[in-house]
Design a protein around this motif. Structure first.
Motif, PDB file in Angstrom:
ATOM      1  N   LEU A 284       8.929  -6.330   4.034  1.00  0.00           N
ATOM      2  CA  LEU A 284       8.574  -6.854   2.721  1.00  0.00           C
ATOM      3  C   LEU A 284       8.124  -5.683   1.856  1.00  0.00           C
ATOM      4  CD1 LEU A 284       6.481 -10.113   3.401  1.00  0.00           C
ATOM      5  CD2 LEU A 284       8.885  -9.936   2.755  1.00  0.00           C
ATOM      6  N   ILE A 285       8.719  -5.549   0.694  1.00  0.00           N
ATOM      7  CA  ILE A 285       8.338  -4.503  -0.249  1.00  0.00           C
ATOM      8  C   ILE A 285       7.395  -5.094  -1.289  1.00  0.00           C
ATOM      9  CG2 ILE A 285       9.180  -2.971  -2.069  1.00  0.00           C
ATOM     10  CD1 ILE A 285      11.771  -2.699  -0.488  1.00  0.00           C
ATOM     11  N   SER A 286       6.266  -4.442  -1.496  1.00  0.00           N
ATOM     12  CA  SER A 286       5.322  -4.882  -2.520  1.00  0.00           C
ATOM     13  C   SER A 286       5.545  -4.066  -3.787  1.00  0.00           C
ATOM     14  CB  SER A 286       3.877  -4.696  -2.042  1.00  0.00           C
ATOM     15  OG  SER A 286       2.976  -4.902  -3.108  1.00  0.00           O
ATOM     16  N   LYS A 287       5.823  -4.755  -4.883  1.00  0.00           N
ATOM     17  CA  LYS A 287       5.962  -4.039  -6.142  1.00  0.00           C
ATOM     18  C   LYS A 287       4.629  -3.977  -6.895  1.00  0.00           C
ATOM     19  CE  LYS A 287       7.843  -8.035  -8.687  1.00  0.00           C
ATOM     20  NZ  LYS A 287       9.033  -8.531  -9.423  1.00  0.00           N
ATOM     21  N   THR A 288       3.615  -4.703  -6.420  1.00  0.00           N
ATOM     22  CA  THR A 288       2.274  -4.605  -6.993  1.00  0.00           C
ATOM     23  C   THR A 288       1.546  -3.384  -6.450  1.00  0.00           C
ATOM     24  OG1 THR A 288       2.136  -7.013  -7.168  1.00  0.00           O
ATOM     25  CG2 THR A 288       0.073  -5.795  -7.298  1.00  0.00           C
ATOM     26  N   ASP A 289       1.617  -3.209  -5.142  1.00  0.00           N
ATOM     27  CA  ASP A 289       0.954  -2.088  -4.470  1.00  0.00           C
ATOM     28  C   ASP A 289       1.889  -1.603  -3.364  1.00  0.00           C
ATOM     29  OD1 ASP A 289      -0.754  -0.267  -3.284  1.00  0.00           O
ATOM     30  OD2 ASP A 289      -1.881  -1.795  -2.184  1.00  0.00           O
ATOM     31  N   PRO A 290       2.722  -0.597  -3.633  1.00  0.00           N
ATOM     32  CA  PRO A 290       3.706  -0.144  -2.635  1.00  0.00           C
ATOM     33  C   PRO A 290       3.102   0.153  -1.276  1.00  0.00           C
ATOM     34  CG  PRO A 290       4.143   0.892  -4.741  1.00  0.00           C
ATOM     35  CD  PRO A 290       2.842   0.160  -4.900  1.00  0.00           C
ATOM     36  N   ARG A 291       1.854   0.595  -1.247  1.00  0.00           N
ATOM     37  CA  ARG A 291       1.221   0.888   0.032  1.00  0.00           C
ATOM     38  C   ARG A 291       1.071  -0.360   0.893  1.00  0.00           C
ATOM     39  NH1 ARG A 291      -5.006   2.843   0.856  1.00  0.00           N
ATOM     40  NH2 ARG A 291      -4.897   3.365   3.075  1.00  0.00           N
ATOM     41  N   SER A 292       0.966  -1.532   0.269  1.00  0.00           N
ATOM     42  CA  SER A 292       0.829  -2.789   1.005  1.00  0.00           C
ATOM     43  C   SER A 292       2.154  -3.279   1.583  1.00  0.00           C
ATOM     44  CB  SER A 292       0.239  -3.867   0.091  1.00  0.00           C
ATOM     45  OG  SER A 292      -1.070  -3.539  -0.322  1.00  0.00           O
ATOM     46  N   SER A 293       3.236  -2.616   1.281  1.00  0.00           N
ATOM     47  CA  SER A 293       4.536  -3.013   1.827  1.00  0.00           C
ATOM     48  C   SER A 293       4.475  -3.059   3.350  1.00  0.00           C
ATOM     49  CB  SER A 293       5.626  -2.038   1.374  1.00  0.00           C
ATOM     50  OG  SER A 293       5.744  -2.010  -0.029  1.00  0.00           O
ATOM     51  N   LEU A 294       5.166  -4.007   3.928  1.00  0.00           N
ATOM     52  CA  LEU A 294       5.127  -4.215   5.373  1.00  0.00           C
ATOM     53  C   LEU A 294       6.396  -3.660   6.014  1.00  0.00           C
ATOM     54  CD1 LEU A 294       3.824  -7.904   5.374  1.00  0.00           C
ATOM     55  CD2 LEU A 294       2.490  -5.802   5.576  1.00  0.00           C
ATOM     56  N   THR A 295       6.235  -2.932   7.099  1.00  0.00           N
ATOM     57  CA  THR A 295       7.368  -2.371   7.838  1.00  0.00           C
ATOM     58  C   THR A 295       7.331  -2.864   9.277  1.00  0.00           C
ATOM     59  OG1 THR A 295       6.313  -0.383   8.728  1.00  0.00           O
ATOM     60  CG2 THR A 295       7.062  -0.286   6.435  1.00  0.00           C
ATOM     61  N   LEU A 296       8.419  -2.665   9.983  1.00  0.00           N
ATOM     62  CA  LEU A 296       8.433  -3.093  11.379  1.00  0.00           C
ATOM     63  C   LEU A 296       7.487  -2.245  12.230  1.00  0.00           C
ATOM     64  CD1 LEU A 296      11.468  -1.819  13.405  1.00  0.00           C
ATOM     65  CD2 LEU A 296      11.127  -1.078  11.074  1.00  0.00           C
ATOM     66  N   TRP A 297       7.060  -1.056  11.744  1.00  0.00           N
ATOM     67  CA  TRP A 297       6.142  -0.220  12.500  1.00  0.00           C
ATOM     68  C   TRP A 297       4.689  -0.632  12.306  1.00  0.00           C
ATOM     69  CZ3 TRP A 297       9.623   1.499  15.359  1.00  0.00           C
ATOM     70  CH2 TRP A 297      10.800   2.106  14.901  1.00  0.00           C
ATOM     71  N   ASP A 298       4.364  -1.335  11.229  1.00  0.00           N
ATOM     72  CA  ASP A 298       2.941  -1.614  10.986  1.00  0.00           C
ATOM     73  C   ASP A 298       2.646  -3.089  10.719  1.00  0.00           C
ATOM     74  OD1 ASP A 298       3.704  -2.073   8.305  1.00  0.00           O
ATOM     75  OD2 ASP A 298       3.210  -0.031   7.709  1.00  0.00           O
ATOM     76  N   ALA A 299       3.606  -3.980  10.942  1.00  0.00           N
ATOM     77  CA  ALA A 299       3.366  -5.407  10.693  1.00  0.00           C
ATOM     78  C   ALA A 299       3.655  -6.264  11.922  1.00  0.00           C
ATOM     79  CB  ALA A 299       4.234  -5.886   9.532  1.00  0.00           C
TER      80      ALA A 299
ATOM     81  N   ASP B  49      14.894   0.313  -7.926  1.00  0.00           N
ATOM     82  CA  ASP B  49      14.158   1.369  -7.230  1.00  0.00           C
ATOM     83  C   ASP B  49      13.759   0.904  -5.840  1.00  0.00           C
ATOM     84  OD1 ASP B  49      14.184   3.249  -9.329  1.00  0.00           O
ATOM     85  OD2 ASP B  49      12.546   2.166 -10.321  1.00  0.00           O
ATOM     86  N   ARG B  50      13.790   1.826  -4.918  1.00  0.00           N
ATOM     87  CA  ARG B  50      13.352   1.552  -3.551  1.00  0.00           C
ATOM     88  C   ARG B  50      12.181   2.459  -3.230  1.00  0.00           C
ATOM     89  NH1 ARG B  50      13.797   3.508   1.611  1.00  0.00           N
ATOM     90  NH2 ARG B  50      14.217   2.018   3.292  1.00  0.00           N
ATOM     91  N   PRO B  51      11.057   1.912  -2.748  1.00  0.00           N
ATOM     92  CA  PRO B  51       9.923   2.781  -2.417  1.00  0.00           C
ATOM     93  C   PRO B  51      10.259   3.694  -1.235  1.00  0.00           C
ATOM     94  CG  PRO B  51       9.519   0.550  -1.657  1.00  0.00           C
ATOM     95  CD  PRO B  51      10.765   0.499  -2.477  1.00  0.00           C
ATOM     96  N   GLU B  52       9.476   4.729  -1.099  1.00  0.00           N
ATOM     97  CA  GLU B  52       9.697   5.692  -0.016  1.00  0.00           C
ATOM     98  C   GLU B  52       8.377   5.998   0.659  1.00  0.00           C
ATOM     99  OE1 GLU B  52      11.527  10.185   0.718  1.00  0.00           O
ATOM    100  OE2 GLU B  52      11.608   9.242  -1.254  1.00  0.00           O
ATOM    101  N   ILE B  53       8.384   5.964   1.971  1.00  0.00           N
ATOM    102  CA  ILE B  53       7.184   6.282   2.749  1.00  0.00           C
ATOM    103  C   ILE B  53       7.098   7.798   2.891  1.00  0.00           C
ATOM    104  CG2 ILE B  53       6.005   5.990   4.960  1.00  0.00           C
ATOM    105  CD1 ILE B  53       7.574   3.386   5.308  1.00  0.00           C
ATOM    106  N   THR B  54       6.022   8.364   2.409  1.00  0.00           N
ATOM    107  CA  THR B  54       5.859   9.810   2.492  1.00  0.00           C
ATOM    108  C   THR B  54       4.971  10.219   3.664  1.00  0.00           C
ATOM    109  OG1 THR B  54       3.988   9.729   0.946  1.00  0.00           O
ATOM    110  CG2 THR B  54       6.187  10.089   0.023  1.00  0.00           C
ATOM    111  N   GLN B  55       4.127   9.295   4.118  1.00  0.00           N
ATOM    112  CA  GLN B  55       3.264   9.593   5.262  1.00  0.00           C
ATOM    113  C   GLN B  55       2.862   8.274   5.906  1.00  0.00           C
ATOM    114  OE1 GLN B  55      -0.296  11.736   4.306  1.00  0.00           O
ATOM    115  NE2 GLN B  55      -1.053  11.810   6.405  1.00  0.00           N
ATOM    116  N   MET B  56       2.942   8.212   7.226  1.00  0.00           N
ATOM    117  CA  MET B  56       2.520   7.004   7.919  1.00  0.00           C
ATOM    118  C   MET B  56       2.043   7.363   9.308  1.00  0.00           C
ATOM    119  SD  MET B  56       6.040   5.001   8.964  1.00  0.00           S
ATOM    120  CE  MET B  56       5.069   3.654   9.637  1.00  0.00           C
ATOM    121  N   ALA B  57       1.357   6.414   9.946  1.00  0.00           N
ATOM    122  CA  ALA B  57       0.882   6.610  11.305  1.00  0.00           C
ATOM    123  C   ALA B  57       2.067   6.670  12.257  1.00  0.00           C
ATOM    124  CB  ALA B  57      -0.073   5.477  11.692  1.00  0.00           C
ATOM    125  N   ALA B  58       1.841   7.128  13.455  1.00  0.00           N
ATOM    126  CA  ALA B  58       2.905   7.204  14.456  1.00  0.00           C
ATOM    127  C   ALA B  58       3.514   5.834  14.690  1.00  0.00           C
ATOM    128  CB  ALA B  58       2.348   7.764  15.764  1.00  0.00           C
TER     129      ALA B  58
END
Length: 379
Positions: A315-330, A227-236
């Motif tokens: 980095l994808i977090s499987k403990t807390d998907p919201r904590s996953s890091l993306t190039l837009w927010d890390a 499974d791959r998480p999906e971002i449904t809403q994020m900051a600009a």
């Protein structure tokens, strides 16, 4: 000159290029070291094998240092999460790399078979363990790592080292070792003659089907069973970095999502499989340079496939998907990214030109006669 969103994307590309450069250059270094006890049957043959990479292994290893430094400067949250949570795994990679400088520099200092044989096996360990462990890391990046961020954005690792050794990650580690052995055998074939050249050719012929099979199984496993998480809403995309300012669901559209949306991305897996297949066919025959560069194309294709599949996740977090890091927010601040960009623009071409100069100067086949004529200065 570049807005925050653009410079973040540029650095994603830059770090991807550095990662691929490391895989291509250090990949054949690792492969040659791992093949040393098996392709070199006598002390002189092993000296030939070692000296095919003797003038360049240090420079190639700098790509790993550059990669770590770039992640530290550009994606500090990724650096903090990886190097704290995966501390044991990172130390194992580092300890394995310790064998390499000592093995290269001390191996031929004493003419004692026991001494030299011991260092040969140290070089073998230094070439075998890092690609396995780094392959395991890639596997866990695709599966997701057990970590979460608290309200102060501090990362906490929720797993253990042994949890990283799951079946999928171990398969990726095995594939990483096969890839470096295959790539190293092609390089060794290109730079050797006679018996060593023949053994390297036979190694390429034997490893090609195994590597292609392992890559096919991994690809099917990722696309069909992970499974791959999906971002449904994020900051600009140009907002200040805060990984918690987004909403993520654990089960998204799957790893094929980007490839289905952007058909041109299929060029990456096509290059990965096509490059390795072509390298196998050419390498099992008389080709040298074409076979090696086909393998390099395959490695680049594999790296791009992973990058495209993960985007925009780092980095994808499987403990807390919201904590996953993306190039837009890390990422670091806009100023830091711009400053690092201009430093890279100035100095990276110099490094590349110098690297090209070094390879041009030292290039040519390494033979037993070459080693005997320069026995005191060569490894």
């Amino acid at each position: 000159m570049f807005d925050y969103e653009t410079i973040r994307l540029i650095w994603w590309v830059f770090i991807g290029v550095v990662a691929i450069a490391f895989a291509v250059t250090e990949g054949f270094d690792f492969g040659v070291s791992a093949l040393l006890p098996f392709i070199g049957k006598t002390d002189l043959e092993r000296r030939v094998v070692i000296n095919t990479v003797g003038a360049t292994w240090e420079g190639n290893q700098v790509w790993l240092v550059l990669l770590g430094g770039a992640v530290f400067a550009i994606w500090p949250a990724v650096y903090a999460t990886l190097f704290s949570g995966l501390y044991v795994a990172m130390l194992l990679v580092l300890f394995a790399l310790f064998f390499r400088p000592a093995g290269f520099d001390y191996r031929s200092k004493i003419e004692d078979p026991r001494w030299r044989n011991a260092w040969d096996w140290c070089l073998f360990l230094g070439g075998t363990l890092p690609p396995i462990l780094l392959g395991v890391l890639v596997g866990n990046l695709l599966l997701g790592l057990p970590f979460h961020l608290d309200q102060d954005l501090r990362p906490f690792y929720d797993g253990s080292f042994f949890a990283l050794l799951n079946p999928f990650a171990l398969l990726c580690g095995f594939a990483g070792l096969l890839l470096t052995l295959f790539h190293g055998a092609l390089f060794l074939k290109w730079r050797s003659e006679g018996t060593i050249h023949q053994r390297a050719t036979a190694t390429v012929a034997a490893l090609g089907p195994l590597l292609l099979t392992a890559l096919a199984v991994i690809t099917a496993w990722v696309f069909l069973a992970i499974d791959r998480p999906e971002i449904t809403q994020m900051a600009a995309a140009d907002a200040p970095s805060n990984p918690m300012n987004k909403t993520v669901i654990a089960h998204g559209a799957g790893w094929l999502q980007h490839f289905q949306t952007h058909a041109w991305m299929w060029l990456a897996p096509a290059a990965g499989f096509g490059g390795i297949f072509l390298a196998w066919k050419l390498g099992a025959g008389a080709a040298r340079m074409a076979a090696f560069w086909s393998s390099a194309l395959g490695i680049a294709g594999i790296g791009l496939t992973v990058g495209f599949g993960l985007f925009p996740f780092l980095l994808i977090s499987k403990t807390d998907p919201r904590s996953s890091l993306t190039l837009w927010d890390a990422s670091s601040s806009h100023t830091t990214l711009l400053l690092a960009f201009w430093i890279t623009v100035v100095f990276l071409p110099i490094v590349l030109l110098y690297t090209r100069f070094v390879y041009r100067v030292i290039w040519g086949s390494v033979t037993e006669q070459t080693v005997l004529q320069d026995s005191q200065t060569l490894y």
